[in-house]
Design a protein around this motif. Structure first.
Motif, mmCIF file in Angstrom:
data_model
loop_
_atom_site.group_PDB
_atom_site.id
_atom_site.type_symbol
_atom_site.label_atom_id
_atom_site.label_comp_id
_atom_site.label_asym_id
_atom_site.label_seq_id
_atom_site.Cartn_x
_atom_site.Cartn_y
_atom_site.Cartn_z
ATOM 1 N N ARG A 1 28.699 94.724 -1.537
ATOM 2 C CA ARG A 1 29.014 93.293 -1.438
ATOM 3 C C ARG A 1 29.724 93.067 -0.106
ATOM 4 O O ARG A 1 30.736 93.696 0.193
ATOM 5 N N VAL A 2 29.180 92.137 0.689
ATOM 6 C CA VAL A 2 29.727 91.833 2.015
ATOM 7 C C VAL A 2 30.255 90.401 1.988
ATOM 8 O O VAL A 2 29.489 89.457 1.776
ATOM 9 N N CYS A 3 31.566 90.238 2.179
ATOM 10 C CA CYS A 3 32.189 88.919 2.127
ATOM 11 C C CYS A 3 32.934 88.663 3.431
ATOM 12 O O CYS A 3 33.289 89.589 4.155
ATOM 13 N N GLY A 4 33.218 87.381 3.706
ATOM 14 C CA GLY A 4 33.971 87.062 4.914
ATOM 15 C C GLY A 4 34.200 85.581 5.077
ATOM 16 O O GLY A 4 33.591 84.746 4.423
ATOM 17 N N ARG A 5 35.148 85.243 5.939
ATOM 18 C CA ARG A 5 35.429 83.874 6.362
ATOM 19 C C ARG A 5 35.529 83.871 7.875
ATOM 20 O O ARG A 5 36.467 84.459 8.413
ATOM 21 N N PRO A 6 34.554 83.296 8.596
ATOM 22 C CA PRO A 6 33.345 82.646 8.083
ATOM 23 C C PRO A 6 32.405 83.650 7.442
ATOM 24 O O PRO A 6 32.611 84.857 7.594
ATOM 25 N N PRO A 7 31.369 83.197 6.728
ATOM 26 C CA PRO A 7 30.461 84.140 6.062
ATOM 27 C C PRO A 7 29.888 85.140 7.049
ATOM 28 O O PRO A 7 29.687 84.829 8.221
ATOM 29 N N PRO A 8 29.629 86.380 6.583
ATOM 30 C CA PRO A 8 29.094 87.422 7.469
ATOM 31 C C PRO A 8 27.798 86.981 8.138
ATOM 32 O O PRO A 8 26.953 86.314 7.535
ATOM 33 N N LEU A 9 27.647 87.379 9.411
ATOM 34 C CA LEU A 9 26.464 87.011 10.174
ATOM 35 C C LEU A 9 25.417 88.108 10.202
ATOM 36 O O LEU A 9 24.225 87.833 10.322
ATOM 37 N N ALA A 10 25.847 89.370 10.131
ATOM 38 C CA ALA A 10 24.906 90.474 10.265
ATOM 39 C C ALA A 10 25.376 91.655 9.428
ATOM 40 O O ALA A 10 26.567 91.861 9.220
ATOM 41 N N VAL A 11 24.399 92.428 8.945
ATOM 42 C CA VAL A 11 24.651 93.644 8.172
ATOM 43 C C VAL A 11 23.758 94.746 8.729
ATOM 44 O O VAL A 11 22.581 94.506 9.030
ATOM 45 N N LEU B 1 27.938 86.177 -5.931
ATOM 46 C CA LEU B 1 28.484 85.295 -6.960
ATOM 47 C C LEU B 1 29.609 84.437 -6.422
ATOM 48 O O LEU B 1 29.906 83.387 -6.984
ATOM 49 N N SER B 2 30.267 84.869 -5.336
ATOM 50 C CA SER B 2 31.380 84.134 -4.762
ATOM 51 C C SER B 2 30.955 83.481 -3.461
ATOM 52 O O SER B 2 30.031 83.938 -2.783
ATOM 53 N N VAL B 3 31.658 82.390 -3.107
ATOM 54 C CA VAL B 3 31.369 81.693 -1.857
ATOM 55 C C VAL B 3 31.719 82.601 -0.687
ATOM 56 O O VAL B 3 32.772 83.224 -0.656
#
Length: 537
Positions: free
Chosen positions: A424-434, A463-465
């Motif tokens: 699960r990759v989360c972030g603020r702002p949302p992740p741009l690359a994996v 499931l989360s923003v």
């Protein structure tokens, strides 16, 4: 005159009691956030908050009493009914005939013409309102007076526009400037009576108090020409892609009219470096080291890696900011830096040192896990270094963050089977690359790419923003697939990674075959032993 860009048929009826109705009706010259004493030739000054245009349509002195107000747009049709209260008394000296209806405008009797009609029912019809129709109207029926009504004829302004550097900007234009520059925008509104209210919004915030406005009365046309100026000193890259708008409000407009402009702020490269394994982890011969360089710049520029030497430095193979050193040895030891060519010049990051230990031991350095530096030349010596340790202390949401968490930190599978690794990759702002980093003998993979037995699936919403689900499928797992699989997530100028351990056991059919062979071997050995025994007497 032709119809303005909005419909001249818009009719706004504002009915409210007036404290002091005016016998001498005049336009109130104001711009919403207006200057005291606004008039032609008055110098610009600081803005002072006033009421809305609808609340300040009239000024003047006159007789007391309650007067109904009606606001219309110039050119619109006006209808007024003559309704006289039953208890109204006949005005002494009135010579009206029984049932006769007379209309008055500011004390003067109204005569019918091509534009003004009085119906047999007593209704007054103005086919198209003009400016001089503004004033107080009332009727008399059989000499008895009806209630007074105050009519105000507004003149809509023309379409507003923005001016920068003496040039008019197109609607929805994009203004390009460099970080640190100062910009001054002019919002021009030609025409309108009363003067329109002009406000400013920058990046979602009201910055009207920082603006200046001037409304000049044009006697010949009977309208105002208004200009509002907004100066933004030392624009920062935080305003890149931000919207700035001047918003026009006027009694003739059903809704406020914005004039938007998007800012394009150009700024030099800013570097973020990351390493796997993390900074401070000893690097031994035969292991793998991956360096990631993220360049934040406008216009965008691509990163490349350089290994420094006495002669200056040489470029090393890298892709999309990744430098992957597999099966490192002593030749890989040295200083590395990230560089980029930008329209503002050549820029490079702080140099990082990779030390390769042959005996598998070494002291952990104190290099932070994440390095950030903005360089102004290709010589990093003496440049300050700003360490940003992602794992140290609580996250500051205002600075942004990225977190990568495996669904299973350790996965056990049998050879020959198909298995899936997920995180699960989360972030603020949302992740741009994996990016997936397999064991040393396999190349990196990005979502949506497949190579041989490996398939990195497209990212799906979590499931989360602000969270994404990343998965990689291995078909026909082999013993060589065992080891550490790294997944890296990047967002904005932040990055994080996690390690998933894949353990591979013998395939089920191999175990069964071995067991069967052992069973056959033991049976043959038993038969051989029985055959060698002497016969029983």
């Amino acid at each position: 005159m032709g119809a303005p860009w909005w419909s001249l048929t818009v009719l706004l009826l504002l009915t409210c009691p007036a404290a002091t109705p005016a016998s001498d009706l005049r336009y109130l010259r104001h711009g919403g956030r207006r200057e005291a004493g606004v008039a032609s030739g008055v110098p610009l000054g600081a803005n002072a908050t006033t009421d809305t245009p609808e609340e300040l349509l009239f000024e003047g002195e006159g007789e007391g009493g309650s007067v109904e107000e009606q606001v219309v747009v110039r050119g619109a049709e006006v209808l007024q009914e003559c309704v006289v209260p039953e208890d109204a008394e006949v005005i002494p000296g009135d010579d009206s005939a029984e049932g006769e209806v007379r209309w008055y405008h500011d004390g003067t009797r109204v005569r019918e013409d091509l534009r003004v009609s009085i119906m047999w029912t007593g209704r007054l019809v103005l086919s198209h309102a003009i400016t001089r129709d503004s004033g107080v109207w009332w009727c008399r029926r059989s000499g008895r007076p009806g209630p007074r009504r105050r009519l105000f004829v507004t003149i809509p302004p023309e379409r507003p526009y923005l001016v920068y550097g003496g040039a008019q900007l197109a609607a929805g234009a994009r203004l390009t400037t460099r970080e640190g520059n100062s910009i001054t925008l002019h919002c021009v509104v030609v025409g309108g009576n009363p003067a329109p209210a002009i406000t400013w919004v920058l990046a979602g915030e009201d910055v009207t108090p920082s603006s200046q406005v001037r409304s000049e009365w044009q006697e010949e046309d009977g309208v105002f020409h208004s200009t509002s100026n907004l100066t933004v000193t030392r624009v920062g890259k935080d305003l890149h892609n931000a919207n700035v708008s001047c918003v026009i409000r006027h009694p003739s407009l059903p809704v406020p009219v914005p004039v938007p402009l998007r800012l394009n702020i150009e700024y030099p490269p800013d570097f973020r470096l990351r390493r796997w394994p993390v900074w401070g982890t000893p690097v031994t011969e035969g292991s793998t080291v991956s360096l990631l360089c993220h360049v934040d710049a406008n216009p965008p520029s691509s990163p490349s890696w350089v290994k420094e030497s006495e002669g200056g430095g040489e470029s090393v193979a890298s892709s999309d900011g990744w430098l992957n050193l597999t099966r490192v040895n002593g030749e890989d030891r040295g200083w590395y830096k990230c560089a980029t060519s930008h329209p503002f010049g050549r820029y490079s990051s702080h140099s990082v040192f990779i030390n390769v230990f042959g005996d598998g031991h070494g002291s952990a350095g104190h290099t932070p896990q994440l390095l950030r530096k903005t360089a102004t030349s290709t010589t990093p010596e003496g440049s300050p270094l700003s360490p940003c340790s992602h794992d140290a202390g609580p996250r500051d949401a205002s600075q942004g963050w990225v977190s990568v968490v495996p669904l299973n930190a350790s996965v056990l599978t049998m050879g020959g089977r198909t298995t899936t690794l997920a995180a699960r990759v989360c972030g603020r702002p949302p992740p741009l690359a994996v990016t997936w980093l397999p064991p040393p003998h396999l190349p990196p993979l990005t979502p949506g790419r497949a190579r041989g037995r490996l398939h990195a699936h497209n990212l799906t919403a979590g499931l989360s923003v602000g969270c994404l689900h990343a998965a990689l499928t291995i078909t026909g797992v082999q013993d060589s697939d065992a080891g550490g699989w790294v997944i890296v997530g990047t967002g904005g100028r932040e990055a994080d990674a996690t390690l998933i351990h894949l353990n591979v056991t013998a395939a089920a059919h191999a175990v069964a075959s071995a067991a069967h062979a052992l069973q056959t071997h033991l049976l043959a050995l038993l038969l051989s032993l029985l055959a060698s025994l002497p016969p029983r007497p």
